[in-house]
Write a protein that holds these residues in place. Structure first.
Motif, PDB file in Angstrom:
ATOM      1  N   UNK A  62      12.418  14.225  -3.842  1.00  0.00           N
ATOM      2  CA  UNK A  62      11.174  14.791  -3.778  1.00  0.00           C
ATOM      3  C   UNK A  62      10.482  14.362  -5.162  1.00  0.00           C
ATOM      4  N   UNK A  63      11.170  14.324  -6.118  1.00  0.00           N
ATOM      5  CA  UNK A  63      10.715  13.898  -7.300  1.00  0.00           C
ATOM      6  C   UNK A  63      10.118  12.351  -7.422  1.00  0.00           C
ATOM      7  N   UNK A  64      10.996  11.485  -6.722  1.00  0.00           N
ATOM      8  CA  UNK A  64      10.730  10.050  -6.591  1.00  0.00           C
ATOM      9  C   UNK A  64       9.344   9.959  -5.444  1.00  0.00           C
ATOM     10  N   UNK A  65       9.131  10.820  -4.565  1.00  0.00           N
ATOM     11  CA  UNK A  65       8.014  10.775  -3.822  1.00  0.00           C
ATOM     12  C   UNK A  65       6.847  11.255  -4.626  1.00  0.00           C
ATOM     13  N   UNK A  66       6.861  11.945  -5.433  1.00  0.00           N
ATOM     14  CA  UNK A  66       5.878  12.380  -6.207  1.00  0.00           C
ATOM     15  C   UNK A  66       5.372  11.307  -7.295  1.00  0.00           C
ATOM     16  N   UNK A  67       6.326  10.401  -7.733  1.00  0.00           N
ATOM     17  CA  UNK A  67       5.996   9.543  -8.548  1.00  0.00           C
ATOM     18  C   UNK A  67       5.525   8.339  -7.881  1.00  0.00           C
ATOM     19  N   UNK A  70       1.876   9.324  -7.178  1.00  0.00           N
ATOM     20  CA  UNK A  70       1.070   9.201  -8.403  1.00  0.00           C
ATOM     21  C   UNK A  70       0.649   7.690  -8.752  1.00  0.00           C
ATOM     22  N   UNK A  71       1.738   6.723  -8.483  1.00  0.00           N
ATOM     23  CA  UNK A  71       1.332   5.465  -9.090  1.00  0.00           C
ATOM     24  C   UNK A  71       0.507   4.856  -7.997  1.00  0.00           C
ATOM     25  N   UNK A  72       0.515   5.131  -6.605  1.00  0.00           N
ATOM     26  CA  UNK A  72      -0.258   4.753  -5.709  1.00  0.00           C
ATOM     27  C   UNK A  72      -0.837   5.588  -4.837  1.00  0.00           C
ATOM     28  N   UNK A  73      -2.012   6.351  -5.251  1.00  0.00           N
ATOM     29  CA  UNK A  73      -2.941   7.567  -4.934  1.00  0.00           C
ATOM     30  C   UNK A  73      -3.183   7.325  -3.225  1.00  0.00           C
ATOM     31  N   UNK A  74      -3.561   6.056  -3.009  1.00  0.00           N
ATOM     32  CA  UNK A  74      -3.996   5.704  -1.749  1.00  0.00           C
ATOM     33  C   UNK A  74      -2.926   6.048  -0.590  1.00  0.00           C
ATOM     34  N   UNK A  75      -1.751   6.212  -0.977  1.00  0.00           N
ATOM     35  CA  UNK A  75      -0.898   6.574   0.120  1.00  0.00           C
ATOM     36  C   UNK A  75      -0.157   7.969   0.088  1.00  0.00           C
ATOM     37  N   UNK A  76       0.321   8.620   1.379  1.00  0.00           N
ATOM     38  CA  UNK A  76       0.888   9.938   1.460  1.00  0.00           C
ATOM     39  C   UNK A  76       2.423   9.529   1.710  1.00  0.00           C
TER      40      UNK A  76
END
Length: 416
Positions: A62-67, A70-76
């Motif tokens: 979950x922490x990695x998904x947030x990072x 944050x690094x690529x805000x165009x994706x989910x």
């Protein structure tokens, strides 16, 4: 009646032969898709930090998904494991967010990424299911070819899914026709199980097709029925089952999906969904921990899966448990827990484990891999039988026509 069934078997077989050959050949390979994919593409599965002593402890998924977001805000991130398998990357499925300037999804040329659990580095990206024979795309290409033939959607209809589902129906019906035709004389039933290895040629080809099908008839029927279940569950299998058993509806059965450009941001975070899932899992007595979470924006639903690290594929039995929650309210929307529910629910739970062989673990996967090769062989031998019989019929017609043609008279005839 037998002559009519022979004709029906012939045309059923010819209609589906090419598709079953492809499905069988690819099925023999994709029984080992994860192992082969990892061998071909180590950068997608082996974490680079594992080769670096003292690199640090792996971070939770979950922490990695947030990072990543944050690094690529165009994706989910739409799917992520909560913990990585030792030495492995964490695979994530992603989708584009909506561009506020255009009202349309951002353009992404990938939908799957592999993340190093220590450094959060994205080690690889690919478009899962792309029509490509490159190393990175080969196994996903074969996997999707297996059940869609990579046919494009037309008018909102998943053409490939429908086609292979209908072929599954034809195949299931033809299984019963073929079984009846395989025993023309019940007093000499042993011949239908025999193989004339020493004779070779057409006799052996015929035996491979007939006797080969008889020996594994039950498994062929299982593959055919599960093909229908997985491709046409809502359209065919659920309506059939509801005539004999109650089925527990899930959110994907009761909700209408929205278009990709109308997918909204969820009000419940992944972390909240995982916490809700863990609490609901405790109430239901689920033994495994939360192993992964996905978000379906088109349905507005979170799915929380329960499994140990490394067992996200459900390697034995009826697979892993999944619980569903409304992405806006957090309300529990039901689940799919192996072995629980009505007889119809359990029947549906068994379809993928049966089709993939995972219901029996490693022995089942070996069996299904062999069955894939056998399905391809039955398709080829069936076409060979038809070609040989057609050639024989054409030769017989030509001979009869020649016999009915009167001999020519006159000087030219006398020269012969």
């Amino acid at each position: 009646m037998r002559a009519s069934l022979v004709l029906l078997h012939r045309w059923f077989g010819l209609a589906v032969a090419v598709f079953l050959f492809i499905a069988g050949a690819t099925g023999a390979v994709i029984s080992w898709d994860h192992e082969l994919d990892a061998w071909l593409n180590p950068q997608l599965f082996h974490a680079r930090s594992a080769d670096q002593p003292g690199a640090g402890a792996p971070q939770p998924g979950l922490a990695l998904a947030r990072l990543v977001e944050q690094a690529e805000p165009q994706l989910r991130v739409t799917y992520v494991l909560t913990e990585s398998e030792p030495g492995h990357t964490i695979g994530m499925m992603v989708e584009p967010r909506i561009d506020s300037a255009t009202g349309k999804p951002y353009a992404l040329d990938y939908n799957q990424i592999a993340v190093d659990p220590v450094s959060a580095e994205i080690q690889g990206r690919r478009m899962w299911g792309a029509i490509s024979l490159s190393r990175e795309n080969l196994l996903p290409f074969l996997y999707k070819l297996h059940y869609t033939m990579h046919l494009p959607d037309m008018g909102g209809i998943e053409t490939g899914i429908w086609l292979m589902g209908l072929i599954g129906i034809v195949w299931a019906l033809d299984c019963f026709i073929a079984l009846y035709l395989s025993f023309p004389n019940w007093r000499s039933w042993r011949k239908s199980f025999a193989f004339r290895w020493r004779d070779g040629g057409h006799k052996l080809n015929f035996d491979l097709h007939r006797s080969g099908g008889v020996w594994v008839w039950g498994l062929l029927l299982v593959l055919a029925v599960t093909s229908v279940s997985m491709n046409l569950e809502r359209q065919v299998m659920r309506p059939l089952l509801q005539t004999v058993s109650t089925l527990t509806p899930g959110p994907f059965d009761t909700r209408t999906p929205v278009a990709p450009e109308k997918v909204a941001e969820p009000r419940i975070s992944r972390e909240q969904a995982v916490a809700l899932g863990a609490e609901q899992g405790r109430r239901m007595g689920l033994a495994d921990p939360v192993g992964g979470v996905f978000y379906s924006g088109m349905f507005g639903v979170y799915g929380v899966g329960f499994f140990q690290p490394g067992n996200d594929h459900g390697d034995v039995g009826l697979g892993n448990a999944w619980l569903y929650f409304d992405a806006n309210t957090g309300a529990y929307e039901g689940g799919r827990v192996p072995g629980r529910g009505s007889a119809g629910d359990i029947f549906l739970q068994a379809q993928f484990p049966l089709h993939s062989g995972r219901i029996l673990g490693l022995p089942g996967r070996i069996l299904i891999s062999c069955m894939g090769a056998l399905v391809a062989m039955l398709s080829v031998t069936g076409v060979i039988i038809w070609v040989r019989k057609r050639r024989s019929r054409l030769q017989q017609r030509a001979r009869l026509k020649a016999e009915k043609t009167p001999a020519r008279e006159g000087p030219v005839a006398d020269l012969h």
